[in-house]
Design a protein around this motif. Structure first.
Motif, PDB file in Angstrom:
ATOM      1  N   SER A 276      53.751  45.724  36.914  1.00 46.31           N
ATOM      2  CA  SER A 276      52.895  45.706  38.068  1.00 46.31           C
ATOM      3  C   SER A 276      52.127  44.572  38.172  1.00 46.31           C
ATOM      4  N   VAL A 277      52.097  43.906  39.121  1.00 40.73           N
ATOM      5  CA  VAL A 277      51.171  42.772  39.553  1.00 40.73           C
ATOM      6  C   VAL A 277      50.554  43.287  40.738  1.00 40.73           C
ATOM      7  N   GLU A 278      49.078  42.372  40.421  1.00 44.56           N
ATOM      8  CA  GLU A 278      48.323  42.607  41.775  1.00 44.56           C
ATOM      9  C   GLU A 278      47.459  41.375  41.476  1.00 44.56           C
ATOM     10  N   PHE A 279      47.033  40.949  42.915  1.00 47.11           N
ATOM     11  CA  PHE A 279      45.818  39.907  42.999  1.00 47.11           C
ATOM     12  C   PHE A 279      44.732  40.488  43.083  1.00 47.11           C
ATOM     13  N   ASP A 280      43.478  40.084  42.467  1.00 44.16           N
ATOM     14  CA  ASP A 280      42.248  40.732  42.754  1.00 44.16           C
ATOM     15  C   ASP A 280      41.887  41.047  44.162  1.00 44.16           C
ATOM     16  N   ARG A 281      42.051  40.042  45.134  1.00 43.38           N
ATOM     17  CA  ARG A 281      42.094  40.398  46.561  1.00 43.38           C
ATOM     18  C   ARG A 281      43.212  39.809  47.189  1.00 43.38           C
ATOM     19  N   LYS A 282      43.583  40.845  48.243  1.00 49.03           N
ATOM     20  CA  LYS A 282      44.496  40.100  49.180  1.00 49.03           C
ATOM     21  C   LYS A 282      44.086  38.976  50.148  1.00 49.03           C
ATOM     22  N   ASP A 283      42.925  39.148  50.735  1.00 44.89           N
ATOM     23  CA  ASP A 283      42.237  38.495  51.755  1.00 44.89           C
ATOM     24  C   ASP A 283      41.622  37.273  51.430  1.00 44.89           C
ATOM     25  N   VAL A 284      41.573  36.839  50.159  1.00 45.59           N
ATOM     26  CA  VAL A 284      40.987  35.622  49.659  1.00 45.59           C
ATOM     27  C   VAL A 284      41.738  34.327  49.224  1.00 45.59           C
ATOM     28  N   ASN A 285      41.397  33.346  49.120  1.00 46.91           N
ATOM     29  CA  ASN A 285      42.165  32.264  48.481  1.00 46.91           C
ATOM     30  C   ASN A 285      42.441  32.884  46.993  1.00 46.91           C
ATOM     31  N   MET A 286      43.421  32.737  46.645  1.00 45.34           N
ATOM     32  CA  MET A 286      44.211  33.401  45.478  1.00 45.34           C
ATOM     33  C   MET A 286      43.120  33.096  44.249  1.00 45.34           C
ATOM     34  N   ASN A 287      42.662  34.183  43.816  1.00 47.78           N
ATOM     35  CA  ASN A 287      41.704  33.757  42.622  1.00 47.78           C
ATOM     36  C   ASN A 287      42.238  34.307  41.130  1.00 47.78           C
ATOM     37  N   LYS A 288      42.686  35.510  41.099  1.00 47.03           N
ATOM     38  CA  LYS A 288      43.150  35.927  39.968  1.00 47.03           C
ATOM     39  C   LYS A 288      44.306  36.883  40.144  1.00 47.03           C
ATOM     40  N   LEU A 289      45.369  36.974  39.334  1.00 50.43           N
ATOM     41  CA  LEU A 289      46.554  37.850  39.324  1.00 50.43           C
ATOM     42  C   LEU A 289      46.760  38.403  37.949  1.00 50.43           C
ATOM     43  N   VAL A 290      46.954  39.715  37.952  1.00 51.11           N
ATOM     44  CA  VAL A 290      46.917  40.595  36.664  1.00 51.11           C
ATOM     45  C   VAL A 290      48.440  41.128  36.934  1.00 51.11           C
ATOM     46  N   ALA A 291      49.203  40.779  35.648  1.00 53.97           N
ATOM     47  CA  ALA A 291      50.545  41.024  35.613  1.00 53.97           C
ATOM     48  C   ALA A 291      50.640  42.131  34.309  1.00 53.97           C
ATOM     49  N   THR A 292      51.084  43.378  34.516  1.00 56.09           N
ATOM     50  CA  THR A 292      51.213  44.385  33.469  1.00 56.09           C
ATOM     51  C   THR A 292      52.728  44.468  33.079  1.00 56.09           C
ATOM     52  N   SER A 293      52.921  44.908  31.728  1.00 54.19           N
ATOM     53  CA  SER A 293      54.267  44.851  31.203  1.00 54.19           C
ATOM     54  C   SER A 293      54.660  45.781  30.399  1.00 54.19           C
ATOM     55  N   LEU A 294      55.886  45.690  30.027  1.00 52.30           N
ATOM     56  CA  LEU A 294      56.283  46.964  28.776  1.00 52.30           C
ATOM     57  C   LEU A 294      55.563  46.445  27.597  1.00 52.30           C
ATOM     58  N   GLU A 295      55.465  47.231  26.673  1.00 51.05           N
ATOM     59  CA  GLU A 295      55.125  47.054  25.363  1.00 51.05           C
ATOM     60  C   GLU A 295      53.408  46.704  25.379  1.00 51.05           C
ATOM     61  N   GLY A 296      52.952  47.565  26.329  1.00 47.25           N
ATOM     62  CA  GLY A 296      51.267  47.406  26.294  1.00 47.25           C
ATOM     63  C   GLY A 296      50.635  46.146  26.676  1.00 47.25           C
TER      64      GLY A 296
END
Lengths: 410, 309
Positions: free
Chosen positions: B166-186
């Motif tokens: 899963s990936v998600e930006f912390d906000r879609k509508d602003v200058n990209m600030n943070k991106l969290v990417a989750t993966s297998l193995e916790g």
């Protein structure tokens, strides 16, 4: 000695450690290396009697069991047997008493433990209950807040809807007037497109349509289509990448590569080859490259060497067959395609592609030798595996026509 | 975190021919509320839930199951055209505009001859004006790729060594600030997207939350530094990101390099023995969230005291 009640015994002895043993009738004091023993005239009350030891004096305070006058303090005229009996009895009884005492202590200890356990349990229960109550309170509070918020939302929505309806009514009125003006100028009304696209859902549907129309004019046009080509980090396995499995996977790959390497490495001619030239995979890649550049003879050489190293790889025969076709060594092409098909048993979806190629190449070779029936057989086999391939179909058709054509001629 | 004791009422049930894998409201306006779904057959459909017999928009976008879908430009958030992005097992990521039939407006596909990898997740970001858009895609071989839709090019890629769930930006509508990417193995990674170094890319901090897969991450709409991850062991973890003292610094050659902050766990709860595969926050009530799990239950939760974090 004649005494009225209690007995006093004075003794001078070195008192170091002493054990006191005062059962009911026997009175013994053991102070190593001395032992004082007195068999009394009658039983005494053990529990209340005491003996104080100190200063070189032992002070006995003995209470008689039955209030009576004793003739003597001790039974001096007792015979040895009686003495023995009394002594043993005394010891036994003292042991029993000790046992009972320990038993009693145990029981009380257990009861105490039980009590403490129950007490701690109660305390813990109370603590848990307190926490539960706190949680419950929080929950109720949050639920109430949620209810309030929901009500607020409903109320505000209602208000908004009413407001919007009014506004839209006004807007619609204005637009209708504008459109009427336009219609008077232009002949073709342009309302068709917008109305058919959005289905009016409720009474106010048509009004929302108009506001949508206004908004859409502010949106940018759709992007011009484009494609971005990407490359992936290479991965042999079709499964997802997991860090914990990486070691296993590397091990497996290494073993596979080793297994495919020189099976009969003791061929003397291979001694002067470089390490990579002994690897059938490397040779196959080399052969493929040379085929691609059109150097078919060199490709055949590469495949030959690879086959000598490992004659169980069907792809080597398959590719060599393609080279032979290009070189018009048709019999060799047929041989190699057949060998490849042999090695490609059992027929599974994984080696479908390879098998189709083998059939097609053999079929082509047959046809070039004018053995059209055999060729058609192979093409039809290829078609069975891959029925959607148009080129194979077309070629099969051609061959059929040829077959039908030639009998007429001959 | 608490589960309110009220029960929910099902308003309606609609069944379609192919099983549906994912859906989003992200590309529709608040009035229309059309649901865009991707199904197991590779079809992208947009449904009007009031009249669900025929989809408003339908296209057979992919050859295999659409694993993930995201929408931008709707719900009153962000600017620009409404667009939907889909990521599929056939290795392609396609961006659709509901006003254009049949062909995508952007197609991110593997080069000829390249063996394909499953795309497991997609997300929009950087939609702060009408032209700028960015799509982030995560694949099963650990690749994360960032595509810039304005220049139609690959802007950044990296590999986090585990399949990306899963990936998600912390906000879609602003200058990209943070991106969290989750993966297998916790594991999950938080990338600071404000500073891109020419070779090192974006700075990141990673955290191992648990032993099982982290299925999804969602940022709190009211506070973009708080996010929740849902795990394969049926647990939810609430995290807070803290920015470093300086978000960027110069490296030895003078190029700007980002500095990652730190992540701390605020709270966690185990709700189920099965994975919680999907979760979302309410945009209206702070702390209200809903999650769906493999044990066929939908749970509504409230997270309290978020004001004091």
């Amino acid at each position: 000695m004649r005494c009225a009640r209690a007995g006093l015994a004075r003794f001078y002895s070195s008192l170091k450690n002493h054990t006191l043993d005062s059962p009911w009738q026997c009175c013994q004091v053991s102070v190593p290396p001395f032992l004082f023993e007195a068999i009394l005239y009658a039983p005494i009350d053990d529990t209340n009697s005491t003996a104080k030891i100190g200063n070189g004096i032992i002070f006995f305070t003995l209470y008689k069991k039955e209030v009576a006058m004793w003739d003597y303090l001790t039974l001096s005229n007792a015979n040895k047997e009686k003495l023995q009996y009394l002594r043993e009895n005394a010891v036994l009884k003292s042991h029993e008493k000790a046992k009972e005492e320990t038993e009693a202590k145990k029981v009380t200890k257990q009861e105490h433990k039980k009590y403490t356990l129950e007490a701690t349990m109660k305390l813990e229960e109370a603590e848990r209950k307190r926490i539960e109550d706190l949680k419950e309170k929080e929950r109720l509070k949050v639920m109430k807040e949620l209810e309030l918020w929901r009500k607020e939302q409903k109320d505000s929505e209602k208000q908004k809807r009413v407001q919007k309806e009014e506004e839209l009514c006004q807007e619609a009125e204005q637009l209708k007037e504008k459109k009427k003006e336009k219609m008077n100028k232009a002949a073709i009304p342009n309302e068709g497109t917008s109305e058919t696209r959005l289905k009016p859902t409720k009474g106010c549907g048509s009004f929302s349509m108009f506001s949508e129309n206004l908004k859409e004019e502010r949106l940018p046009a759709p992007r011009s289509a484009a494609t971005i080509k990407i490359n992936f980090t290479p991965r042999v396995f079709p499964t997802a990448l997991r860090e914990s499995r990486v070691a296993e996977e590397e091990e497996w790959l290494r073993k596979q590569a080793e297994a495919r390497r020189t099976i009969n490495a003791d061929l003397s001619e291979l001694e002067d080859l470089k390490e990579e030239e002994k690897n059938p995979d490397w040779l196959k890649d080399k052969g493929n490259k040379m085929f691609a550049t059109g150097n078919y003879l060199a490709a055949v050489n590469a495949y030959n060497l690879a086959v000598r190293l490992n004659n169980k790889l069907p792809l080597l025969y398959l590719n060599r067959a393609a080279c032979h076709l290009k070189l018009r060594n048709l019999h060799k092409a047929i041989e190699d395609s057949s060998k490849a098909l042999e090695l490609l048993t059992p027929p599974v979806p994984d080696n479908e592609n390879a098998r189709v190629k083998a059939y097609v190449r053999r079929g082509t070779a047959f046809c070039q030798l004018e053995l059209f029936t055999e060729g058609l057989q192979d093409y039809e086999a290829a078609l069975k595996i891959d029925p959607k391939n148009k080129t194979i179909e077309k070629d099969a058709e051609k061959i059929r026509h040829l077959i039908q054509g030639t009998p007429q001629d001959s | 975190m608490k589960t309110p004791r009220a029960t929910s009422k099902q308003l309606s049930s609609i069944e379609k021919a192919k099983p549906i894998k994912c859906g989003t409201f992200g590309a529709t306006s608040l009035q229309q509320r059309y649901l865009a779904t991707g199904d197991f057959g590779g079809n992208l459909n947009i449904w009007n839930l009031e009249a669900p017999e025929i989809p408003v928009y339908s296209v057979k976008g992919h050859k295999e199951i659409i694993n993930s879908i995201d929408g931008v430009g709707g719900l009153g958030i962000g600017e620009g055209a409404p667009e939907i992005v889909t990521g599929s097992r056939d290795g392609t990521v396609k961006v659709w505009d509901p006003r254009q039939k049949d062909t995508p407006v952007a197609n991110m596909e593997p080069v000829q001859g390249e063996s394909k990898r499953d795309c497991w997740t997609v997300a929009f970001g950087n939609a702060y004006n009408q032209e700028e858009r960015v799509v982030c895609a995560g694949y099963d071989n650990g690749d994360i790729k960032l595509f810039d839709l304005k220049t139609m090019s690959l802007r950044w890629e990296t590999n986090i060594k585990n399949g990306v769930c899963s990936v998600e930006f912390d906000r879609k509508d602003v200058n990209m600030n943070k991106l969290v990417a989750t993966s297998l193995e916790g594991k999950f990674h938080v990338f600071d997207m404000r500073t891109q170094h020419p070779t090192k890319g974006f700075a990141s901090v990673s955290e191992k939350a648990q032993k099982s897969t982290i299925w999804q991450v969602r940022h709190l709409p009211q506070n973009r530094d708080i996010f929740m991850t849902s795990g394969g062991a049926g647990s939810l973890h609430l995290w807070k990101y803290e920015y470093p003292a300086q978000r960027s610094k110069k490296d030895s050659e003078g190029a700007e390099m980002g500095v990652a902050g730190s992540v701390s766990l605020l709270q966690n709860v185990t709700l189920s023995t099965q994975p919680i595969s999907s979760l979302d926050w309410s945009p209206d009530k702070k702390g209200l969230c809903v999650c769906g799990a493999f044990d066929q239950t939908v749970r509504v939760l409230i997270v309290t005291k978020l004001n004091k974090v």
